[in-house]
Design a protein around this motif. Structure first.
Motif, PDB file in Angstrom:
ATOM      1  N   VAL A  38      -1.492  -3.867  -2.570  1.00  0.00           N
ATOM      2  CA  VAL A  38      -1.718  -3.743  -3.122  1.00  0.00           C
ATOM      3  C   VAL A  38      -3.430  -4.414  -3.743  1.00  0.00           C
ATOM      4  O   VAL A  38      -4.523  -3.588  -3.693  1.00  0.00           O
ATOM      5  N   ARG A  39      -3.109  -5.393  -2.613  1.00  0.00           N
ATOM      6  CA  ARG A  39      -4.355  -5.872  -2.427  1.00  0.00           C
ATOM      7  C   ARG A  39      -5.358  -5.188  -1.728  1.00  0.00           C
ATOM      8  O   ARG A  39      -6.709  -4.671  -1.349  1.00  0.00           O
ATOM      9  N   MET A  40      -4.335  -4.330  -0.724  1.00  0.00           N
ATOM     10  CA  MET A  40      -5.426  -3.546   0.319  1.00  0.00           C
ATOM     11  C   MET A  40      -6.062  -2.817  -0.371  1.00  0.00           C
ATOM     12  O   MET A  40      -6.857  -2.512  -0.486  1.00  0.00           O
ATOM     13  N   MET A  41      -5.306  -2.040  -1.650  1.00  0.00           N
ATOM     14  CA  MET A  41      -5.914  -1.010  -2.415  1.00  0.00           C
ATOM     15  C   MET A  41      -6.684  -1.809  -3.556  1.00  0.00           C
ATOM     16  O   MET A  41      -8.214  -0.628  -3.394  1.00  0.00           O
ATOM     17  N   GLU A  42      -6.582  -2.987  -4.008  1.00  0.00           N
ATOM     18  CA  GLU A  42      -7.587  -3.356  -4.405  1.00  0.00           C
ATOM     19  C   GLU A  42      -8.914  -3.155  -3.953  1.00  0.00           C
ATOM     20  O   GLU A  42     -10.497  -2.971  -4.554  1.00  0.00           O
ATOM     21  N   MET A  43      -8.854  -3.946  -2.466  1.00  0.00           N
ATOM     22  CA  MET A  43     -10.490  -4.091  -1.544  1.00  0.00           C
ATOM     23  C   MET A  43     -11.376  -3.136  -1.514  1.00  0.00           C
ATOM     24  O   MET A  43     -12.138  -2.995  -1.831  1.00  0.00           O
ATOM     25  N   TRP A  44     -10.071  -2.175  -0.652  1.00  0.00           N
ATOM     26  CA  TRP A  44     -11.027  -0.944  -1.101  1.00  0.00           C
ATOM     27  C   TRP A  44     -12.003   0.282  -1.816  1.00  0.00           C
ATOM     28  O   TRP A  44     -12.506   0.566  -1.793  1.00  0.00           O
ATOM     29  N   TRP A  45     -10.776  -0.112  -3.330  1.00  0.00           N
ATOM     30  CA  TRP A  45     -11.447  -0.107  -4.834  1.00  0.00           C
ATOM     31  C   TRP A  45     -13.293   0.305  -4.586  1.00  0.00           C
ATOM     32  O   TRP A  45     -14.093   0.558  -4.844  1.00  0.00           O
ATOM     33  N   VAL A  46     -12.561  -0.909  -4.890  1.00  0.00           N
ATOM     34  CA  VAL A  46     -14.259  -2.245  -4.590  1.00  0.00           C
ATOM     35  C   VAL A  46     -15.638  -1.896  -3.995  1.00  0.00           C
ATOM     36  O   VAL A  46     -15.991  -1.505  -4.839  1.00  0.00           O
ATOM     37  N   SER A  47     -14.655  -1.978  -3.243  1.00  0.00           N
ATOM     38  CA  SER A  47     -15.760  -1.724  -1.886  1.00  0.00           C
ATOM     39  C   SER A  47     -16.148  -0.536  -2.367  1.00  0.00           C
ATOM     40  O   SER A  47     -17.545  -0.195  -1.791  1.00  0.00           O
ATOM     41  N   SER A  98       7.897  -6.401  -8.370  1.00  0.00           N
ATOM     42  CA  SER A  98       8.695  -6.730  -6.504  1.00  0.00           C
ATOM     43  C   SER A  98       8.641  -7.928  -6.581  1.00  0.00           C
ATOM     44  O   SER A  98       9.550  -8.070  -5.766  1.00  0.00           O
ATOM     45  N   ASP A  99       7.159  -8.781  -6.564  1.00  0.00           N
ATOM     46  CA  ASP A  99       7.322  -9.515  -5.903  1.00  0.00           C
ATOM     47  C   ASP A  99       6.746 -10.442  -6.291  1.00  0.00           C
ATOM     48  O   ASP A  99       7.071 -11.693  -5.739  1.00  0.00           O
ATOM     49  N   THR A 100       6.816 -10.626  -7.434  1.00  0.00           N
ATOM     50  CA  THR A 100       6.029 -11.964  -8.395  1.00  0.00           C
ATOM     51  C   THR A 100       6.541 -12.150  -9.702  1.00  0.00           C
ATOM     52  O   THR A 100       5.922 -13.510 -11.131  1.00  0.00           O
ATOM     53  N   LYS A 101       7.473 -11.234  -9.959  1.00  0.00           N
ATOM     54  CA  LYS A 101       7.345 -11.373 -12.040  1.00  0.00           C
ATOM     55  C   LYS A 101       7.844 -12.742 -12.039  1.00  0.00           C
ATOM     56  O   LYS A 101       7.673 -13.225 -14.298  1.00  0.00           O
ATOM     57  N   LEU A 103      -3.530   0.975 -11.196  1.00  0.00           N
ATOM     58  CA  LEU A 103      -3.250  -0.081 -12.223  1.00  0.00           C
ATOM     59  C   LEU A 103      -1.173  -0.032 -12.167  1.00  0.00           C
ATOM     60  O   LEU A 103      -0.726  -0.923 -12.517  1.00  0.00           O
ATOM     61  N   GLN A 104      -0.812   1.345 -11.719  1.00  0.00           N
ATOM     62  CA  GLN A 104       0.138   1.546 -11.665  1.00  0.00           C
ATOM     63  C   GLN A 104       1.174   0.556 -10.482  1.00  0.00           C
ATOM     64  O   GLN A 104       2.344   0.209 -10.632  1.00  0.00           O
ATOM     65  N   ALA A 105       0.122   0.953  -9.569  1.00  0.00           N
ATOM     66  CA  ALA A 105       0.492   0.055  -8.319  1.00  0.00           C
ATOM     67  C   ALA A 105       1.014  -1.785  -8.499  1.00  0.00           C
ATOM     68  O   ALA A 105       1.523  -2.390  -7.714  1.00  0.00           O
ATOM     69  N   GLN A 106       0.178  -2.372  -9.127  1.00  0.00           N
ATOM     70  CA  GLN A 106      -0.561  -3.574  -9.320  1.00  0.00           C
ATOM     71  C   GLN A 106       0.749  -4.109 -10.315  1.00  0.00           C
ATOM     72  O   GLN A 106       1.642  -5.018 -10.772  1.00  0.00           O
ATOM     73  N   LYS A 107       1.790  -3.312 -10.944  1.00  0.00           N
ATOM     74  CA  LYS A 107       3.031  -3.607 -11.711  1.00  0.00           C
ATOM     75  C   LYS A 107       3.661  -3.241 -11.219  1.00  0.00           C
ATOM     76  O   LYS A 107       5.063  -3.949 -11.083  1.00  0.00           O
ATOM     77  N   ARG A 130       6.140   3.737  -3.141  1.00  0.00           N
ATOM     78  CA  ARG A 130       6.295   4.515  -3.716  1.00  0.00           C
ATOM     79  C   ARG A 130       4.617   4.163  -4.539  1.00  0.00           C
ATOM     80  O   ARG A 130       3.803   5.052  -4.532  1.00  0.00           O
ATOM     81  N   ILE A 131       4.460   3.085  -4.089  1.00  0.00           N
ATOM     82  CA  ILE A 131       2.791   1.972  -3.841  1.00  0.00           C
ATOM     83  C   ILE A 131       2.403   3.144  -3.302  1.00  0.00           C
ATOM     84  O   ILE A 131       0.903   3.330  -3.281  1.00  0.00           O
ATOM     85  N   ILE A 132       2.866   3.241  -2.300  1.00  0.00           N
ATOM     86  CA  ILE A 132       2.399   4.538  -0.563  1.00  0.00           C
ATOM     87  C   ILE A 132       1.672   5.491  -1.295  1.00  0.00           C
ATOM     88  O   ILE A 132       0.646   6.358  -1.048  1.00  0.00           O
ATOM     89  N   THR A 133       2.323   5.963  -2.078  1.00  0.00           N
ATOM     90  CA  THR A 133       2.081   7.291  -3.024  1.00  0.00           C
ATOM     91  C   THR A 133       1.276   6.969  -4.195  1.00  0.00           C
ATOM     92  O   THR A 133       0.584   7.916  -4.071  1.00  0.00           O
ATOM     93  N   LEU A 134       1.058   5.941  -4.819  1.00  0.00           N
ATOM     94  CA  LEU A 134      -0.132   5.972  -4.849  1.00  0.00           C
ATOM     95  C   LEU A 134      -1.268   5.818  -4.299  1.00  0.00           C
ATOM     96  O   LEU A 134      -2.496   6.177  -5.440  1.00  0.00           O
TER      97      LEU A 134
END
Length: 134
Positions: free
Chosen positions: A105-114, A20-23, A11-15, A56-60
């Motif tokens: 973050v999409r890569m993180m999401e896809m991994w978590w969902v899998s 940083s990219d789409t706000k 959730l933090q990485a998504q924020k 920081r996203i990598i750390t998360l």
């Protein structure tokens, strides 16, 4: 029925990726950009600041125990974004269109969902069964 919820690190990485990219959305065109583009306009320093956000996203991701292979791919996105971002003007255009943090973050999401696919499907089915019998 136990509720399936994304981990706080995701959730933090998504924020961070959104900020940083789409706000910000350009009216009419609908194009989106974030602080990476704006702060990246400051030569070198802006790119270094945004590199910190990306790391920081990598750390998360590591906190979530995302596999090293996926982390390596995420780092490749960051290096690509950072190096090209250093090129005057061209780098700024690339920062506008290339959304490394969103990709990561999409890569993180896809991994978590899998990793939680079965639980998600079961939870959804339980919710549908409950709704159907109410």
């Amino acid at each position: 029925m136990s509720k399936i919820q994304a981990p706080d690190a995701l959730l933090q990485a998504q924020k961070l990726a959104h900020l940083s990219d789409t706000k910000i959305r350009l009216p009419i065109l609908g194009w989106r950009f974030g602080l990476d583009f704006l702060i990246g306009l400051i030569p070198v320093v802006g790119d270094l600041i945004m590199l910190g956000v990306s790391l920081r996203i990598i750390t998360l991701a590591k906190k979530m125990q995302v596999p090293n292979r996926r982390i390596a791919l995420m780092l490749r996105n960051i290096v690509f974004d950072f190096v090209l971002g250093l090129i005057p003007f061209v780098g700024d255009i690339i920062d506008f269109f290339y959304k490394a943090n969103v990709k990561n973050v999409r890569m993180m999401e896809m991994w978590w969902v899998s990793q939680h696919h079965t639980d998600i499907v079961q939870n959804t089915q339980q919710a549908l069964d409950k709704w159907e019998h109410e």
